[in-house]
Design a protein around this motif. Structure first.
Motif, short mmCIF file in Angstrom:
data_model
loop_
_atom_site.label_atom_id
_atom_site.label_comp_id
_atom_site.label_asym_id
_atom_site.label_seq_id
_atom_site.Cartn_x
_atom_site.Cartn_y
_atom_site.Cartn_z
N PRO A 24 -5.62 20.63 2.66
CA PRO A 24 -4.70 19.60 3.11
C PRO A 24 -5.05 19.12 4.51
O PRO A 24 -5.53 19.88 5.34
CB PRO A 24 -3.34 20.30 3.10
N GLY A 25 -4.81 17.84 4.75
CA GLY A 25 -5.06 17.26 6.06
C GLY A 25 -3.89 16.41 6.50
O GLY A 25 -2.95 16.17 5.75
N ALA A 26 -3.96 15.96 7.73
CA ALA A 26 -2.91 15.12 8.28
C ALA A 26 -2.84 13.79 7.52
O ALA A 26 -3.85 13.28 7.05
CB ALA A 26 -3.17 14.87 9.76
N THR A 27 -1.63 13.28 7.38
CA THR A 27 -1.42 11.98 6.75
C THR A 27 -0.64 11.09 7.69
O THR A 27 -0.05 11.55 8.66
CB THR A 27 -0.65 12.11 5.42
N SER A 28 -0.65 9.79 7.38
CA SER A 28 0.13 8.83 8.15
C SER A 28 0.48 7.67 7.21
O SER A 28 0.03 7.63 6.06
CB SER A 28 -0.67 8.30 9.34
N ALA A 29 1.23 6.74 7.71
CA ALA A 29 1.58 5.57 6.91
C ALA A 29 0.33 4.79 6.49
O ALA A 29 0.35 4.06 5.50
CB ALA A 29 2.53 4.66 7.70
N ASP A 30 -0.76 4.96 7.21
CA ASP A 30 -1.99 4.22 6.93
C ASP A 30 -3.00 4.96 6.07
O ASP A 30 -4.05 4.43 5.75
CB ASP A 30 -2.68 3.85 8.25
N MET B 279 0.84 -1.20 0.00
CA MET B 279 0.00 0.00 0.00
C MET B 279 0.88 1.26 0.00
O MET B 279 1.87 1.34 0.72
CB MET B 279 -0.89 0.03 1.24
N LEU B 280 0.50 2.23 -0.81
CA LEU B 280 1.17 3.53 -0.81
C LEU B 280 0.56 4.36 0.31
O LEU B 280 -0.62 4.71 0.26
CB LEU B 280 1.01 4.24 -2.15
#
Length: 132
Positions: A100-106, A89-90
């Motif tokens: 824009p919003g927060a991102t994470s590895a998931d 998964m990317l």
């Protein structure tokens, strides 16, 4: 004039691509939003993918100088590769929204992979890979 088939980021020619390279962080990813006081500036691979695609396209077709732009492409591609999780998964892709919003590895969205694939095709060509 601009080639009809040139990606839009190249619409302003090499000068615009150079300015765009300035938005690339040290780790190679572009940001989800424009950095400014009080604004989120999370690294984000979908925007990076579209940028890597366009700049690699320009290098591959002689529109952009290879010595100048290949390091930008390679840095962006390496950062995108690091965003691919062990299960394939990317991650770190911003969610659909009006800002824009927060991102994470998931966090992922289909357009993240939609940016990664054409970028990979042009990076493959840049590295001397045969077209199929």
């Amino acid at each position: 004039g601009r080639r009809r088939d040139a990606p839009e980021v190249l619409g302003g020619g090499p000068r615009r691509a150079t300015r765009g390279g300035g938005g690339q962080g040290r780790a190679g990813l572009r940001r989800a939003g424009r950095p400014a006081p009080g604004r989120l500036a999370a690294p984000e691979p979908s925007g990076t993918g579209f940028f890597v695609y366009a700049v690699a396209w320009g290098v591959n077709r002689g529109v952009l100088d290879r010595a100048t732009f290949e390091p930008v492409v390679r840095r962006g591609w390496a950062a995108m590769a690091r965003a691919v999780q062990a299960d394939g998964m990317l991650g770190w892709v911003q969610r659909v929204g009006d800002k824009p919003g927060a991102t994470s590895a998931d966090t992922t969205e289909v357009y993240g992979v939609g940016a990664l694939l054409p970028a990979g095709t042009e990076v493959h060509r840049l590295a001397g890979g045969a077209e199929k």
